[in-house]
Motif scaffolding. Structure first.
Motif, PDB file in Angstrom:
ATOM      1  N   ASP A 121       0.868  -1.168   0.000  1.00 22.82           N
ATOM      2  CA  ASP A 121       0.000   0.000   0.000  1.00 22.82           C
ATOM      3  C   ASP A 121       0.913   1.229   0.000  1.00 22.82           C
ATOM      4  OD1 ASP A 121      -1.588   2.166   0.597  1.00 22.82           O
ATOM      5  OD2 ASP A 121      -2.666   1.202   2.236  1.00 22.82           O
ATOM      6  N   LEU A 122       0.969   1.917  -1.141  1.00 20.46           N
ATOM      7  CA  LEU A 122       1.903   3.022  -1.329  1.00 20.46           C
ATOM      8  C   LEU A 122       1.200   4.382  -1.311  1.00 20.46           C
ATOM      9  CD1 LEU A 122       4.093   1.392  -4.137  1.00 20.46           C
ATOM     10  CD2 LEU A 122       4.497   1.399  -1.658  1.00 20.46           C
ATOM     11  N   ALA A 123       0.074   4.439  -0.636  1.00 26.94           N
ATOM     12  CA  ALA A 123      -0.705   5.674  -0.610  1.00 26.94           C
ATOM     13  C   ALA A 123       0.113   6.850  -0.093  1.00 26.94           C
ATOM     14  CB  ALA A 123      -1.955   5.480   0.248  1.00 26.94           C
ATOM     15  N   ALA A 124       0.988   6.610   0.875  1.00 28.36           N
ATOM     16  CA  ALA A 124       1.778   7.706   1.430  1.00 28.36           C
ATOM     17  C   ALA A 124       2.681   8.334   0.366  1.00 28.36           C
ATOM     18  CB  ALA A 124       2.616   7.212   2.607  1.00 28.36           C
ATOM     19  N   LEU A 125       3.178   7.521  -0.537  1.00 31.73           N
ATOM     20  CA  LEU A 125       4.085   8.026  -1.568  1.00 31.73           C
ATOM     21  C   LEU A 125       3.361   8.737  -2.703  1.00 31.73           C
ATOM     22  CD1 LEU A 125       6.636   5.107  -1.678  1.00 31.73           C
ATOM     23  CD2 LEU A 125       7.216   7.506  -1.327  1.00 31.73           C
ATOM     24  N   SER A 126       2.042   8.681  -2.721  1.00 29.13           N
ATOM     25  CA  SER A 126       1.300   9.380  -3.773  1.00 29.13           C
ATOM     26  C   SER A 126       1.481  10.891  -3.668  1.00 29.13           C
ATOM     27  CB  SER A 126      -0.189   9.027  -3.707  1.00 29.13           C
ATOM     28  OG  SER A 126      -0.771   9.494  -2.498  1.00 29.13           O
ATOM     29  N   ALA A 127       1.948  11.366  -2.523  1.00 23.53           N
ATOM     30  CA  ALA A 127       2.180  12.797  -2.343  1.00 23.53           C
ATOM     31  C   ALA A 127       3.563  13.227  -2.817  1.00 23.53           C
ATOM     32  CB  ALA A 127       2.006  13.158  -0.865  1.00 23.53           C
ATOM     33  N   PHE A 128       4.387  12.282  -3.245  1.00 20.86           N
ATOM     34  CA  PHE A 128       5.741  12.641  -3.707  1.00 20.86           C
ATOM     35  C   PHE A 128       5.614  13.402  -5.024  1.00 20.86           C
ATOM     36  CE2 PHE A 128       9.997  11.988  -5.439  1.00 20.86           C
ATOM     37  CZ  PHE A 128      10.789  12.176  -4.313  1.00 20.86           C
ATOM     38  N   ALA A 129       6.128  14.625  -5.070  1.00 18.74           N
ATOM     39  CA  ALA A 129       5.842  15.514  -6.200  1.00 18.74           C
ATOM     40  C   ALA A 129       6.750  15.297  -7.403  1.00 18.74           C
ATOM     41  CB  ALA A 129       5.937  16.967  -5.738  1.00 18.74           C
ATOM     42  N   ALA A 130       7.982  14.889  -7.200  1.00 12.94           N
ATOM     43  CA  ALA A 130       8.958  14.812  -8.296  1.00 12.94           C
ATOM     44  C   ALA A 130       8.798  13.519  -9.086  1.00 12.94           C
ATOM     45  CB  ALA A 130      10.365  14.912  -7.727  1.00 12.94           C
ATOM     46  N   GLU A 142       8.332   7.885   8.397  1.00 12.97           N
ATOM     47  CA  GLU A 142       6.886   7.736   8.569  1.00 12.97           C
ATOM     48  C   GLU A 142       6.096   8.355   7.414  1.00 12.97           C
ATOM     49  OE1 GLU A 142       5.003   6.115  10.592  1.00 12.97           O
ATOM     50  OE2 GLU A 142       6.465   5.415  12.076  1.00 12.97           O
ATOM     51  N   ARG A 143       6.571   9.474   6.900  1.00 11.12           N
ATOM     52  CA  ARG A 143       5.783  10.182   5.881  1.00 11.12           C
ATOM     53  C   ARG A 143       5.688   9.404   4.565  1.00 11.12           C
ATOM     54  NH1 ARG A 143      10.780  12.478   5.858  1.00 11.12           N
ATOM     55  NH2 ARG A 143      11.791  12.955   3.858  1.00 11.12           N
ATOM     56  N   TRP A 144       6.632   8.469   4.331  1.00 11.33           N
ATOM     57  CA  TRP A 144       6.607   7.694   3.085  1.00 11.33           C
ATOM     58  C   TRP A 144       6.368   6.209   3.331  1.00 11.33           C
ATOM     59  CZ3 TRP A 144       5.982  11.570   0.307  1.00 11.33           C
ATOM     60  CH2 TRP A 144       6.864  12.634   0.165  1.00 11.33           C
ATOM     61  N   ARG A 145       6.218   5.779   4.563  1.00  9.43           N
ATOM     62  CA  ARG A 145       6.284   4.348   4.879  1.00  9.43           C
ATOM     63  C   ARG A 145       5.175   3.536   4.201  1.00  9.43           C
ATOM     64  NH1 ARG A 145       7.876   2.758  10.841  1.00  9.43           N
ATOM     65  NH2 ARG A 145       9.642   4.009  10.063  1.00  9.43           N
ATOM     66  N   PRO A 146       5.551   2.497   3.450  1.00  9.67           N
ATOM     67  CA  PRO A 146       4.559   1.612   2.830  1.00  9.67           C
ATOM     68  C   PRO A 146       3.797   0.824   3.901  1.00  9.67           C
ATOM     69  CG  PRO A 146       6.719   1.378   1.780  1.00  9.67           C
ATOM     70  CD  PRO A 146       6.930   2.147   3.043  1.00  9.67           C
ATOM     71  N   GLN A 147       2.527   0.569   3.624  1.00 11.52           N
ATOM     72  CA  GLN A 147       1.701  -0.216   4.525  1.00 11.52           C
ATOM     73  C   GLN A 147       1.436  -1.600   3.929  1.00 11.52           C
ATOM     74  OE1 GLN A 147       0.914   1.048   7.631  1.00 11.52           O
ATOM     75  NE2 GLN A 147       2.284   2.688   6.903  1.00 11.52           N
ATOM     76  N   ALA A 148       0.965  -2.503   4.778  1.00 10.49           N
ATOM     77  CA  ALA A 148       0.742  -3.890   4.357  1.00 10.49           C
ATOM     78  C   ALA A 148      -0.387  -3.999   3.342  1.00 10.49           C
ATOM     79  CB  ALA A 148       0.452  -4.757   5.579  1.00 10.49           C
ATOM     80  N   LYS A 149      -0.198  -4.886   2.354  1.00 10.82           N
ATOM     81  CA  LYS A 149      -1.223  -5.128   1.343  1.00 10.82           C
ATOM     82  C   LYS A 149      -1.256  -6.586   0.903  1.00 10.82           C
ATOM     83  CE  LYS A 149      -2.698  -3.553  -3.258  1.00 10.82           C
ATOM     84  NZ  LYS A 149      -2.438  -2.575  -4.344  1.00 10.82           N
TER      85      LYS A 149
END
Length: 263
Positions: A83-92, A160-167
């Motif tokens: 679950d990579l939802a946190a990384l969806s905010a990465f702008a570059a 924490e701001r980028w940490r992948p979650q379990a899926k």
């Protein structure tokens, strides 16, 4: 990506179905014991990098999936397992690195050096802000890598701001299971995949859990490397790998330590 060389080896992008078939055959030897090939639907949308020796033998291959930014990360191979939802905010822009493998018996550090040179070239071309992918451990017994996982848990977890979650359905929550365990760092280094060692030496980080991939017979952890976080000295070493082919002027380099990762 322009071709690169150390004199003994060269790196280039696959240009034909024959090139792709050679990469898939090497992947089959490494990731699928006894299988003639390894392929999936992502092959059609990726760029495939080949490192060959002077006899045109394939010594290393991997594939790259450029993304315009984190909003597109759900289309990546890794997103099937994490679950990579946190990384969806990465702008570059980002580049996913996948199916990295070395030919059995290949122990020359120049091969890994050239592979990193190719990655440096692509990062510059795409103005990428992050490299990411799944770092694989052979076999499904995570206890065989207990020291390695303990070192990852203690030193290299994702912020924490980028940490992948379990899926994925089959997981090893190694950070929880090994909390407080002091690893044998020498054993950890010996059992860690070479590419992962390089990522970590440059400031990379990993997920707090490993995925059990029965299809490939591996365990893997999500791995990220923010380009802006690479220490300047490491960045210089990385850029040194990106040496364009220049005919007779391309002298071969001797054995080196590539960003802390020895083969």
């Amino acid at each position: 990506m322009q071709p690169l060389s150390t004199g003994r080896y060269r790196v280039r992008l696959a240009q034909s179905e024959r090139d792709l078939a050679a990469a898939q055959a090497l992947r089959g030897r490494v990731f699928r014991t006894g299988a003639a090939t390894d392929r999936d639907d992502f092959d059609a949308i990726c760029r495939h990098v080949l490192v060959e020796d002077g006899q045109d033998r394939l010594m290393c291959c991997f594939r790259l999936l450029p993304l315009p930014g984190g909003a597109a990360i759900g289309t990546s191979y890794s997103a099937q397992f994490y679950d990579l939802a946190a990384l969806s905010a990465f702008a570059a822009p980002m580049i996913e690195v996948g199916r990295f493998c070395l030919a059995p018996g290949c122990h020359d550090p120049d091969v890994l050096r050239l592979a990193w040179g190719a990655l440096a070239s692509e990062v510059a071309a795409q103005d990428a802000g992050m490299l990411f992918g799944c770092s694989s451990f052979h076999g499904l017994d995570w206890r065989a890598y207990a020291d390695c996982f303990a070192a990852l848990a203690g030193r290299h977890l994702a912020p924490e701001r980028w940490r992948p979650q379990a899926k994925a359905p089959q997981l090893v929550h190694y950070a929880q299971a090994l909390a407080g365990q002091i690893p044998d760092l020498r054993r950890a280094q010996l059992t860690m995949p070479p590419l992962l060692r390089s990522y970590l030496a440059m400031g990379g980080w990993v997920s707090d859990h490993a995925v059990v991939d029965e299809d490939l017979g591996t365990l893997h952890v999500f791995t990220g490397l923010e380009i802006a976080a690479i220490p300047p000295a490491r960045a210089r070493v990385l850029r040194m790998g990106a040496v364009p082919v220049s005919g007779a002027g391309s002298a071969g380099a001797g054995p080196i330590d590539v960003c802390g990762a020895r083969l």
